[in-house]
Design a protein around this motif. Sequence first.
Motif, PDB file in Angstrom:
ATOM      1  N   LEU A   1     -14.070  10.265   0.000  1.00  0.00           N
ATOM      2  CA  LEU A   1     -13.311  11.514   0.090  1.00  0.00           C
ATOM      3  C   LEU A   1     -14.237  12.723   0.072  1.00  0.00           C
ATOM      4  O   LEU A   1     -14.034  13.685   0.821  1.00  0.00           O
TER       5      LEU A   1
ATOM      6  N   ASP B   1      -7.046   4.684   0.440  1.00  0.00           N
ATOM      7  CA  ASP B   1      -8.376   4.772   1.030  1.00  0.00           C
ATOM      8  C   ASP B   1      -8.315   5.763   2.189  1.00  0.00           C
ATOM      9  O   ASP B   1      -7.241   6.240   2.564  1.00  0.00           O
ATOM     10  N   LEU B   2      -9.457   6.081   2.753  1.00  0.00           N
ATOM     11  CA  LEU B   2      -9.558   7.126   3.762  1.00  0.00           C
ATOM     12  C   LEU B   2      -8.735   6.832   5.010  1.00  0.00           C
ATOM     13  O   LEU B   2      -8.038   7.712   5.519  1.00  0.00           O
TER      14      LEU B   2
ATOM     15  N   THR C   1       0.834  -1.203   0.000  1.00  0.00           N
ATOM     16  CA  THR C   1       0.000   0.000   0.000  1.00  0.00           C
ATOM     17  C   THR C   1       0.866   1.249   0.000  1.00  0.00           C
ATOM     18  O   THR C   1       0.611   2.189  -0.752  1.00  0.00           O
TER      19      THR C   1
ATOM     20  N   GLU D   1     -16.223   4.369  -4.949  1.00  0.00           N
ATOM     21  CA  GLU D   1     -16.343   4.288  -3.482  1.00  0.00           C
ATOM     22  C   GLU D   1     -15.341   5.217  -2.797  1.00  0.00           C
ATOM     23  O   GLU D   1     -15.678   5.941  -1.859  1.00  0.00           O
ATOM     24  N   THR D   2     -14.101   5.240  -3.277  1.00  0.00           N
ATOM     25  CA  THR D   2     -13.080   6.114  -2.709  1.00  0.00           C
ATOM     26  C   THR D   2     -13.427   7.577  -2.938  1.00  0.00           C
ATOM     27  O   THR D   2     -13.321   8.400  -2.026  1.00  0.00           O
TER      28      THR D   2
ATOM     29  N   VAL E   1      -8.763   5.477  -8.837  1.00  0.00           N
ATOM     30  CA  VAL E   1      -9.717   5.982  -7.852  1.00  0.00           C
ATOM     31  C   VAL E   1     -11.077   5.363  -8.132  1.00  0.00           C
ATOM     32  O   VAL E   1     -11.695   5.638  -9.155  1.00  0.00           O
ATOM     33  N   SER E   2     -11.538   4.529  -7.199  1.00  0.00           N
ATOM     34  CA  SER E   2     -12.843   3.904  -7.373  1.00  0.00           C
ATOM     35  C   SER E   2     -13.938   4.893  -7.006  1.00  0.00           C
ATOM     36  O   SER E   2     -13.695   5.890  -6.322  1.00  0.00           O
TER      37      SER E   2
END
Length: 114
Positions: A94, A45-46, A34, A89-90, A86-87
Amino acid sequence: MSISIEEFGRLVVAKRGGRGVRAAATDVGISAATLSRVENGHMPDLLTFAKICKWLNRDPREFLGLETDEQGPPQAVAHFRKKRTVSAETATALGELILASQRALQARAKLINQ
């Protein structure tokens, strides 16, 4: 002014210095894979973003483009570029983080002005 994800990755590389990716990732609390992806300009991710910001000793607002307007309450400004890494969901997460940060800043400004 916000800092791009590429600049975010360069800051991670600079902080890591000559240390290995695995050692630095252990300090951050994430996997080496990662950390390597973030160094290469991929959006984390967040939770990972928060951990890295803490490790960098940097305020997440720097990367999110949060600015304070002298004439009014703080406003969030964000620019998303379409990128395959960048999905949806991401991006949604954000966006929610940015809006929550803006609400928190507005509540803080109200408390200060009372």
